[in-house]
Design a protein around this motif. Sequence first.
Motif, PDB file in Angstrom:
ATOM      1  N   LYS A  28       0.858  -1.186   0.000  1.00 49.60           N
ATOM      2  CA  LYS A  28       0.000   0.000   0.000  1.00 49.60           C
ATOM      3  C   LYS A  28       0.892   1.234   0.000  1.00 49.60           C
ATOM      4  N   VAL A  29       0.498   2.234  -0.784  1.00 50.89           N
ATOM      5  CA  VAL A  29       1.232   3.503  -0.820  1.00 50.89           C
ATOM      6  C   VAL A  29       0.828   4.337   0.399  1.00 50.89           C
ATOM      7  N   ALA A  31       0.900   8.211   1.715  1.00 51.72           N
ATOM      8  CA  ALA A  31       1.161   9.626   1.387  1.00 51.72           C
ATOM      9  C   ALA A  31       1.122  10.411   2.693  1.00 51.72           C
ATOM     10  N   GLY A  32       0.080  11.202   2.917  1.00 52.40           N
ATOM     11  CA  GLY A  32       0.009  11.992   4.160  1.00 52.40           C
ATOM     12  C   GLY A  32      -0.447  11.175   5.358  1.00 52.40           C
ATOM     13  N   GLY A  33      -0.993   9.993   5.106  1.00 51.53           N
ATOM     14  CA  GLY A  33      -1.404   9.083   6.180  1.00 51.53           C
ATOM     15  C   GLY A  33      -2.686   9.481   6.899  1.00 51.53           C
ATOM     16  N   GLN A  34      -3.350  10.540   6.465  1.00 44.31           N
ATOM     17  CA  GLN A  34      -4.524  11.036   7.207  1.00 44.31           C
ATOM     18  C   GLN A  34      -5.744  10.131   7.057  1.00 44.31           C
ATOM     19  N   SER A  35      -5.753   9.307   6.033  1.00 40.14           N
ATOM     20  CA  SER A  35      -6.805   8.293   5.897  1.00 40.14           C
ATOM     21  C   SER A  35      -6.202   6.903   6.101  1.00 40.14           C
ATOM     22  N   LEU A  36      -5.026   6.679   5.520  1.00 39.24           N
ATOM     23  CA  LEU A  36      -4.453   5.329   5.572  1.00 39.24           C
ATOM     24  C   LEU A  36      -4.087   4.904   6.997  1.00 39.24           C
ATOM     25  N   GLN A  77      -2.098  19.620   1.281  1.00 38.43           N
ATOM     26  CA  GLN A  77      -3.334  20.396   1.124  1.00 38.43           C
ATOM     27  C   GLN A  77      -3.134  21.823   1.638  1.00 38.43           C
ATOM     28  N   GLY A 101     -11.147  18.889   6.183  1.00 34.76           N
ATOM     29  CA  GLY A 101     -10.666  18.543   7.526  1.00 34.76           C
ATOM     30  C   GLY A 101     -10.293  19.762   8.359  1.00 34.76           C
ATOM     31  N   THR A 110      -2.319  15.061   1.575  1.00 37.49           N
ATOM     32  CA  THR A 110      -1.837  15.480   0.257  1.00 37.49           C
ATOM     33  C   THR A 110      -2.988  15.544  -0.748  1.00 37.49           C
ATOM     34  N   ALA A 122     -15.128  14.064  -0.666  1.00 33.32           N
ATOM     35  CA  ALA A 122     -13.853  14.800  -0.687  1.00 33.32           C
ATOM     36  C   ALA A 122     -13.963  16.043  -1.576  1.00 33.32           C
ATOM     37  N   GLU A 123     -13.622  17.173  -0.997  1.00 34.44           N
ATOM     38  CA  GLU A 123     -13.719  18.437  -1.729  1.00 34.44           C
ATOM     39  C   GLU A 123     -12.786  18.446  -2.936  1.00 34.44           C
ATOM     40  N   LEU A 166      -0.331   7.791  -8.535  1.00 30.62           N
ATOM     41  CA  LEU A 166      -0.748   9.078  -9.099  1.00 30.62           C
ATOM     42  C   LEU A 166       0.422  10.034  -8.912  1.00 30.62           C
ATOM     43  N   GLY A 190     -15.037  20.756   9.905  1.00 34.65           N
ATOM     44  CA  GLY A 190     -13.959  19.786   9.732  1.00 34.65           C
ATOM     45  C   GLY A 190     -14.438  18.378   9.429  1.00 34.65           C
ATOM     46  N   PHE A 192     -16.363  15.421   7.308  1.00 35.53           N
ATOM     47  CA  PHE A 192     -16.657  15.210   5.897  1.00 35.53           C
ATOM     48  C   PHE A 192     -18.055  15.761   5.629  1.00 35.53           C
TER      49      PHE A 192
HETATM   50  C1  LIG Z   1     -10.127  14.331  11.329  1.00 36.36           C
HETATM   51  C2  LIG Z   1     -10.082  14.242   9.824  1.00 36.36           C
HETATM   52  C3  LIG Z   1     -10.988  14.989   9.075  1.00 36.36           C
HETATM   53  C4  LIG Z   1     -10.974  14.916   7.690  1.00 36.36           C
HETATM   54  N1  LIG Z   1     -11.887  15.656   6.976  1.00 36.36           N
HETATM   55  C5  LIG Z   1     -11.854  15.633   5.633  1.00 36.36           C
HETATM   56  C6  LIG Z   1     -12.748  16.438   4.859  1.00 36.36           C
HETATM   57  O1  LIG Z   1     -13.573  17.182   5.382  1.00 36.36           O
HETATM   58  N2  LIG Z   1     -12.649  16.347   3.510  1.00 36.36           N
HETATM   59  C7  LIG Z   1     -11.736  15.528   2.881  1.00 36.36           C
HETATM   60  O2  LIG Z   1     -11.691  15.508   1.660  1.00 36.36           O
HETATM   61  N3  LIG Z   1     -10.886  14.784   3.589  1.00 36.36           N
HETATM   62  C8  LIG Z   1     -10.913  14.815   4.934  1.00 36.36           C
HETATM   63  N4  LIG Z   1     -10.030  14.037   5.632  1.00 36.36           N
HETATM   64  C9  LIG Z   1      -9.116  13.132   4.901  1.00 36.36           C
HETATM   65  C10 LIG Z   1      -7.857  13.885   4.449  1.00 36.36           C
HETATM   66  O3  LIG Z   1      -8.195  14.834   3.455  1.00 36.36           O
HETATM   67  C11 LIG Z   1      -6.786  12.976   3.865  1.00 36.36           C
HETATM   68  O4  LIG Z   1      -5.695  13.790   3.707  1.00 36.36           O
HETATM   69  C12 LIG Z   1      -7.035  12.301   2.533  1.00 36.36           C
HETATM   70  O5  LIG Z   1      -8.207  11.549   2.529  1.00 36.36           O
HETATM   71  C13 LIG Z   1      -5.923  11.322   2.201  1.00 36.36           C
HETATM   72  O6  LIG Z   1      -4.734  11.984   1.896  1.00 36.36           O
HETATM   73  P1  LIG Z   1      -3.363  11.509   2.489  1.00 36.36           P
HETATM   74  O7  LIG Z   1      -2.296  12.243   1.777  1.00 36.36           O
HETATM   75  O8  LIG Z   1      -3.381  11.617   3.952  1.00 36.36           O
HETATM   76  O9  LIG Z   1      -3.299   9.985   1.974  1.00 36.36           O
HETATM   77  P2  LIG Z   1      -3.070   8.612   2.755  1.00 36.36           P
HETATM   78  O10 LIG Z   1      -3.941   8.526   3.935  1.00 36.36           O
HETATM   79  O11 LIG Z   1      -1.625   8.383   2.974  1.00 36.36           O
HETATM   80  O12 LIG Z   1      -3.566   7.599   1.615  1.00 36.36           O
HETATM   81  C14 LIG Z   1      -4.932   7.483   1.288  1.00 36.36           C
HETATM   82  C15 LIG Z   1      -5.101   6.408   0.202  1.00 36.36           C
HETATM   83  O13 LIG Z   1      -4.594   6.847  -1.042  1.00 36.36           O
HETATM   84  C16 LIG Z   1      -3.520   6.007  -1.495  1.00 36.36           C
HETATM   85  N5  LIG Z   1      -2.529   6.938  -2.089  1.00 36.36           N
HETATM   86  C17 LIG Z   1      -2.097   8.089  -1.529  1.00 36.36           C
HETATM   87  N6  LIG Z   1      -1.317   8.770  -2.382  1.00 36.36           N
HETATM   88  C18 LIG Z   1      -1.229   8.009  -3.496  1.00 36.36           C
HETATM   89  C19 LIG Z   1      -0.573   8.187  -4.754  1.00 36.36           C
HETATM   90  N7  LIG Z   1       0.145   9.288  -5.041  1.00 36.36           N
HETATM   91  N8  LIG Z   1      -0.713   7.217  -5.687  1.00 36.36           N
HETATM   92  C20 LIG Z   1      -1.438   6.102  -5.424  1.00 36.36           C
HETATM   93  N9  LIG Z   1      -2.110   5.891  -4.261  1.00 36.36           N
HETATM   94  C21 LIG Z   1      -2.005   6.836  -3.315  1.00 36.36           C
HETATM   95  C22 LIG Z   1      -3.043   5.263  -0.268  1.00 36.36           C
HETATM   96  O14 LIG Z   1      -2.472   4.016  -0.604  1.00 36.36           O
HETATM   97  C23 LIG Z   1      -4.349   5.101   0.506  1.00 36.36           C
HETATM   98  O15 LIG Z   1      -5.086   4.039  -0.018  1.00 36.36           O
HETATM   99  C24 LIG Z   1     -10.026  14.081   7.018  1.00 36.36           C
HETATM  100  C25 LIG Z   1      -9.103  13.349   7.770  1.00 36.36           C
HETATM  101  C26 LIG Z   1      -9.126  13.420   9.149  1.00 36.36           C
HETATM  102  C27 LIG Z   1      -8.116  12.622   9.946  1.00 36.36           C
END
Ligand SMILES: Cc1cc2nc3c(=O)[nH]c(=O)nc-3n(C[C@H](O)[C@H](O)[C@H](O)COP(=O)(O)OP(=O)(O)OC[C@H]3O[C@@H](n4cnc5c(N)ncnc54)[C@H](O)[C@@H]3O)c2cc1C
Length: 291
Positions: A28-29, A31-36, A77, A101, A110, A122-123, A166, A190, A192
């Motif tokens: 699994k990739v 990135a910012g880890g905020q969902s993963l 972001q 968020g 990211t 997701a916006e 991506l 904050g 979704f």
């Molecule tokens: C409290 C909280 C509130 C939030 N509220 C919102 C909101 O209101 N709106 C909103 O849109 N989001 C919200 N989020 C989610 C946030 O925007 C995350 O940043 C986003 O969903 C995932 O981005 P990430 O960089 O953290 O990716 P990660 O969590 O690292 O990865 C997410 C997924 O994408 C895959 N991935 C990541 N980058 C790549 C790449 N370059 N190529 C291929 N696969 C990839 C990963 O493998 C994983 O499956 C919230 C998160 C939290 C913790």
Amino acid sequence: MKAAPFQYHDPTSIDEAIDLLGKLENAKVLAGGQSLMAMLNMRYAQPDHVVDINRIADLSYIREANGALVIGAMTRQRDLEFSDLVRRTCPILHEAIQHVGHRQTRNRGTVGGSLCHLDPSAELAAMAALHNATLTVAGPKGSRELAFKEFALGFMTPALEVDEILTAIRIEFWPKGHGYGFLEFARRHGDFAVASAGALITLDAKGLIDRASLVIGGVGSVPTRVESAEQILLGTQPTQAVFEEAARACKSIEALDDIHAPASYRLHLAETLARRALAKALLSLRSDGEQ
Ligand SMILES: Cc1cc2nc3c(=O)[nH]c(=O)nc-3n(C[C@H](O)[C@H](O)[C@H](O)COP(=O)(O)OP(=O)(O)OC[C@H]3O[C@@H](n4cnc5c(N)ncnc54)[C@H](O)[C@@H]3O)c2cc1C
């Protein structure tokens, strides 16, 4: 809970990341880890390998190129939020990103991560749909480009192979001075959004709408461009009555029905938010705001 054990990899180039993804089973990739990270900790995802792409410096940038905004997948972001280029050339993106968020999650989250996670609310996904953005995906056979509507296959399902990442997103500029409006409804700041709407319009010399784009987020399984509403708008005077008719067309899209909201409520929000987003777009056209 704690994540199940996995092996950690931190490549420093796109090629190295793709090579690892091609060789490793169940990777699994990161990135910012905020969902993963939440998915790992709750054990919704149990990869044997995590390929952290945070050290790939080439993936983090915001540029202007040939009349378009080009954003690297690892751009935070928060960097979009504070980019003058984004605010000047794509003001609706600047507006929408502030609803993603919290400051803390935007610091790490990211652009690419949000698009690949592909939450229906997701916006950033809604913005990609609104502009029919072009996404660049890199894999073992090189790079390919696809329009957002080809990328968003369905509920949280991007058109990515296991050995692809991506790398960038390209958003064509709308003409300087275009009208824009973004609105969403979320239970708490904050969270979704339950639903969102984004609108872009331009007027011709006679004051008739000659270009329109309208997106509804959070209602269907992916953000939805409502082409039937756009058709209603084209060639008309931008009046409240026309906006109401176009907004009504938003009630015909597919709608999710889950614990957060029934489909009927989501469709009600789609209509209301679409009407207000169009009115906001008209207001921004008429104001002397910086664009
Ligand atoms: C409290 C909280 C509130 C939030 N509220 C919102 C909101 O209101 N709106 C909103 O849109 N989001 C919200 N989020 C989610 C946030 O925007 C995350 O940043 C986003 O969903 C995932 O981005 P990430 O960089 O953290 O990716 P990660 O969590 O690292 O990865 C997410 C997924 O994408 C895959 N991935 C990541 N980058 C790549 C790449 N370059 N190529 C291929 N696969 C990839 C990963 O493998 C994983 O499956 C919230 C998160 C939290 C913790």
